[in-house]
Design a protein around this motif. Sequence first.
Motif, PDB file in Angstrom:
ATOM      1  N   MET A   1     103.292  64.401   1.153  1.00 61.77           N
ATOM      2  CA  MET A   1     102.112  63.598   1.504  1.00 61.77           C
ATOM      3  C   MET A   1     102.431  62.098   1.373  1.00 61.77           C
ATOM      4  O   MET A   1     103.138  61.705   0.458  1.00 61.77           O
ATOM      5  CB  MET A   1     100.949  63.958   0.568  1.00 61.77           C
ATOM      6  N   GLN A   2     101.936  61.322   2.316  1.00 65.49           N
ATOM      7  CA  GLN A   2     102.157  59.869   2.252  1.00 65.49           C
ATOM      8  C   GLN A   2     100.821  59.136   2.093  1.00 65.49           C
ATOM      9  O   GLN A   2      99.873  59.415   2.822  1.00 65.49           O
ATOM     10  CB  GLN A   2     102.818  59.397   3.541  1.00 65.49           C
ATOM     11  N   ILE A   3     100.802  58.223   1.131  1.00 67.80           N
ATOM     12  CA  ILE A   3      99.586  57.425   0.900  1.00 67.80           C
ATOM     13  C   ILE A   3      99.949  55.949   1.060  1.00 67.80           C
ATOM     14  O   ILE A   3     100.846  55.447   0.368  1.00 67.80           O
ATOM     15  CB  ILE A   3      99.009  57.694  -0.503  1.00 67.80           C
ATOM     16  N   ALA A   4      99.279  55.278   1.986  1.00 64.70           N
ATOM     17  CA  ALA A   4      99.558  53.864   2.252  1.00 64.70           C
ATOM     18  C   ALA A   4      98.431  53.012   1.680  1.00 64.70           C
ATOM     19  O   ALA A   4      97.253  53.304   1.913  1.00 64.70           O
ATOM     20  CB  ALA A   4      99.657  53.644   3.759  1.00 64.70           C
TER      21      ALA A   4
ATOM     22  N   ASP B   1      99.138  60.218   5.502  1.00 61.68           N
ATOM     23  CA  ASP B   1      97.983  61.126   5.386  1.00 61.68           C
ATOM     24  C   ASP B   1      96.726  60.373   4.980  1.00 61.68           C
ATOM     25  O   ASP B   1      95.616  60.711   5.385  1.00 61.68           O
ATOM     26  CB  ASP B   1      98.288  62.194   4.335  1.00 61.68           C
ATOM     27  N   TYR B   2      96.925  59.354   4.124  1.00 65.50           N
ATOM     28  CA  TYR B   2      95.782  58.538   3.679  1.00 65.50           C
ATOM     29  C   TYR B   2      96.166  57.079   3.776  1.00 65.50           C
ATOM     30  O   TYR B   2      97.268  56.700   3.379  1.00 65.50           O
ATOM     31  CB  TYR B   2      95.396  58.871   2.233  1.00 65.50           C
ATOM     32  N   LYS B   3      95.233  56.290   4.299  1.00 67.26           N
ATOM     33  CA  LYS B   3      95.480  54.850   4.408  1.00 67.26           C
ATOM     34  C   LYS B   3      94.304  54.116   3.783  1.00 67.26           C
ATOM     35  O   LYS B   3      93.149  54.395   4.142  1.00 67.26           O
ATOM     36  CB  LYS B   3      95.600  54.435   5.875  1.00 67.26           C
ATOM     37  N   PHE B   4      94.619  53.209   2.880  1.00 71.19           N
ATOM     38  CA  PHE B   4      93.564  52.410   2.253  1.00 71.19           C
ATOM     39  C   PHE B   4      93.877  50.936   2.469  1.00 71.19           C
ATOM     40  O   PHE B   4      95.048  50.537   2.490  1.00 71.19           O
ATOM     41  CB  PHE B   4      93.501  52.695   0.750  1.00 71.19           C
ATOM     42  N   PHE B   5      92.828  50.156   2.633  1.00 73.38           N
ATOM     43  CA  PHE B   5      93.000  48.708   2.760  1.00 73.38           C
ATOM     44  C   PHE B   5      92.067  48.058   1.742  1.00 73.38           C
ATOM     45  O   PHE B   5      90.848  48.179   1.826  1.00 73.38           O
ATOM     46  CB  PHE B   5      92.660  48.251   4.190  1.00 73.38           C
ATOM     47  N   LEU B   6      92.667  47.421   0.725  1.00 71.46           N
ATOM     48  CA  LEU B   6      91.857  46.804  -0.338  1.00 71.46           C
ATOM     49  C   LEU B   6      91.638  45.322  -0.024  1.00 71.46           C
ATOM     50  O   LEU B   6      92.573  44.634   0.394  1.00 71.46           O
ATOM     51  CB  LEU B   6      92.558  46.947  -1.694  1.00 71.46           C
ATOM     52  N   THR B   7      90.418  44.868  -0.254  1.00 73.87           N
ATOM     53  CA  THR B   7      90.139  43.439  -0.076  1.00 73.87           C
ATOM     54  C   THR B   7      89.371  42.937  -1.287  1.00 73.87           C
ATOM     55  O   THR B   7      88.905  43.739  -2.118  1.00 73.87           O
ATOM     56  CB  THR B   7      89.231  43.136   1.153  1.00 73.87           C
ATOM     57  N   ALA B   8      89.205  41.633  -1.383  1.00 70.20           N
ATOM     58  CA  ALA B   8      88.318  41.012  -2.380  1.00 70.20           C
ATOM     59  C   ALA B   8      88.241  39.533  -2.026  1.00 70.20           C
ATOM     60  O   ALA B   8      89.173  38.988  -1.399  1.00 70.20           O
ATOM     61  CB  ALA B   8      88.860  41.206  -3.798  1.00 70.20           C
ATOM     62  N   ASP B   9      87.166  38.907  -2.437  1.00 65.06           N
ATOM     63  CA  ASP B   9      86.973  37.486  -2.180  1.00 65.06           C
ATOM     64  C   ASP B   9      88.143  36.694  -2.800  1.00 65.06           C
ATOM     65  O   ASP B   9      88.555  36.989  -3.931  1.00 65.06           O
ATOM     66  CB  ASP B   9      85.646  37.089  -2.848  1.00 65.06           C
ATOM     67  N   PRO B  10      88.687  35.682  -2.084  1.00 63.89           N
ATOM     68  CA  PRO B  10      89.815  34.909  -2.625  1.00 63.89           C
ATOM     69  C   PRO B  10      89.547  34.329  -4.022  1.00 63.89           C
ATOM     70  O   PRO B  10      90.461  34.256  -4.847  1.00 63.89           O
ATOM     71  CB  PRO B  10      90.017  33.788  -1.610  1.00 63.89           C
ATOM     72  N   LYS B  11      88.291  33.934  -4.289  1.00 64.12           N
ATOM     73  CA  LYS B  11      87.984  33.344  -5.605  1.00 64.12           C
ATOM     74  C   LYS B  11      88.153  34.377  -6.714  1.00 64.12           C
ATOM     75  O   LYS B  11      88.655  34.085  -7.798  1.00 64.12           O
ATOM     76  CB  LYS B  11      86.554  32.796  -5.637  1.00 64.12           C
ATOM     77  N   ILE B  12      87.737  35.592  -6.431  1.00 60.43           N
ATOM     78  CA  ILE B  12      87.882  36.668  -7.426  1.00 60.43           C
ATOM     79  C   ILE B  12      89.363  36.989  -7.624  1.00 60.43           C
ATOM     80  O   ILE B  12      89.840  37.176  -8.745  1.00 60.43           O
ATOM     81  CB  ILE B  12      87.098  37.926  -6.982  1.00 60.43           C
ATOM     82  N   ARG B  13      90.115  37.003  -6.535  1.00 59.12           N
ATOM     83  CA  ARG B  13      91.546  37.311  -6.638  1.00 59.12           C
ATOM     84  C   ARG B  13      92.271  36.210  -7.415  1.00 59.12           C
ATOM     85  O   ARG B  13      93.149  36.492  -8.236  1.00 59.12           O
ATOM     86  CB  ARG B  13      92.141  37.481  -5.236  1.00 59.12           C
TER      87      ARG B  13
END
Length: 213
Positions: free
Chosen positions: A1-4, A137-149
Motif C-alpha cells: 500500500m502507498q500513502i502520499a 492508494d491514499y493521498k492527503f494534502f495538508l494545509t494551514a494558515d502561514p501565520k500558524i505554520r
Amino acid sequence: MQIAIDGPASTGKSTVAKIIAKKLDFLYVDTGAMYRSLTYFGLKNKIDLNNEELLTNLLKSMNYDSRVINNRLHFFVNSEDVTQEIRNPIVAKNVSQVASYPSVRKHLISLQQNIAGNQNVVMDGRDIGTVVLPSADYKFFLTADPKIRAKRRFLENKKKGINLSLEELVTAIKRRDELDSKQMVMAKDAILIDTGEMSIDQVVNSLMNKIQR
Ligand code: C5P
C-alpha cells in the motif's frame, strides 16, 4: 500500500507521516530531506546554486540512507549523519531554488520511486500524489494558515536555540510557498486537511480513520 502526504512547509506532514508509518509498520520516506541534503552539500562544497549541472553531478555522487537511532529517524548521506544540518535556516532558505531544477527533480523522483518499489510506504513531500506515486492508494494534502505554520516553526526553533522572529518566519514561509508552488499541486483525488486548529494526534486520527487496511 502507498500513502502520499503532500503540502506546504510546517503543516505537520513529516511528523504525521512518521507516526502513521510506525503505526502501520510501513516504510517512511521523507523526500524533503533529499532536496535539503543536496542543498546542504551544495552550500558546504561552495557550489554555485545557480549551476544546475554542477548540482546534478553532486546529487549523483550522493547515497541516501535513513535509520532510526534512539527512537529518532536519522538521515545519512554517504554515511554522514546530516539530520541536524539539513534543518538549518540557511538550507531552508535555498532549498526551493535547488528543488526547482528539472534534472535534480528527475533524478530524485526516480530515486524515490525506486525506494517505494512494491513496498508498503508512507511518503511525504510536495509532488508525491501527483508525480512520484500518482497511483498511491491514499493521498492527503495538508494545509494551514502561514501565520500558524510560522508559529509552529518559531516554537521548534526556540527549542533548537535558533532565534528568528515570528515576522521573519512568516515572510520565509510565504516565500517558500511561492517558490514551491510550481511543484506543489494538490492531486485531484487527494483529501484536503486543514491542520491549523488541529493537534498532531487529531491529524493522525483523521488520516488513520480514512485508511482502510
Ligand atoms: O518538506 P520539507 O520542508 O523538508 O521540504 C524542503 C523543500 O524541498 C521544499 O520547500 C521544496 O522546495 C522541496 N521539495 C520538493 N519536492 C518534494 C519535497 C520537497 O520540491 N517532494
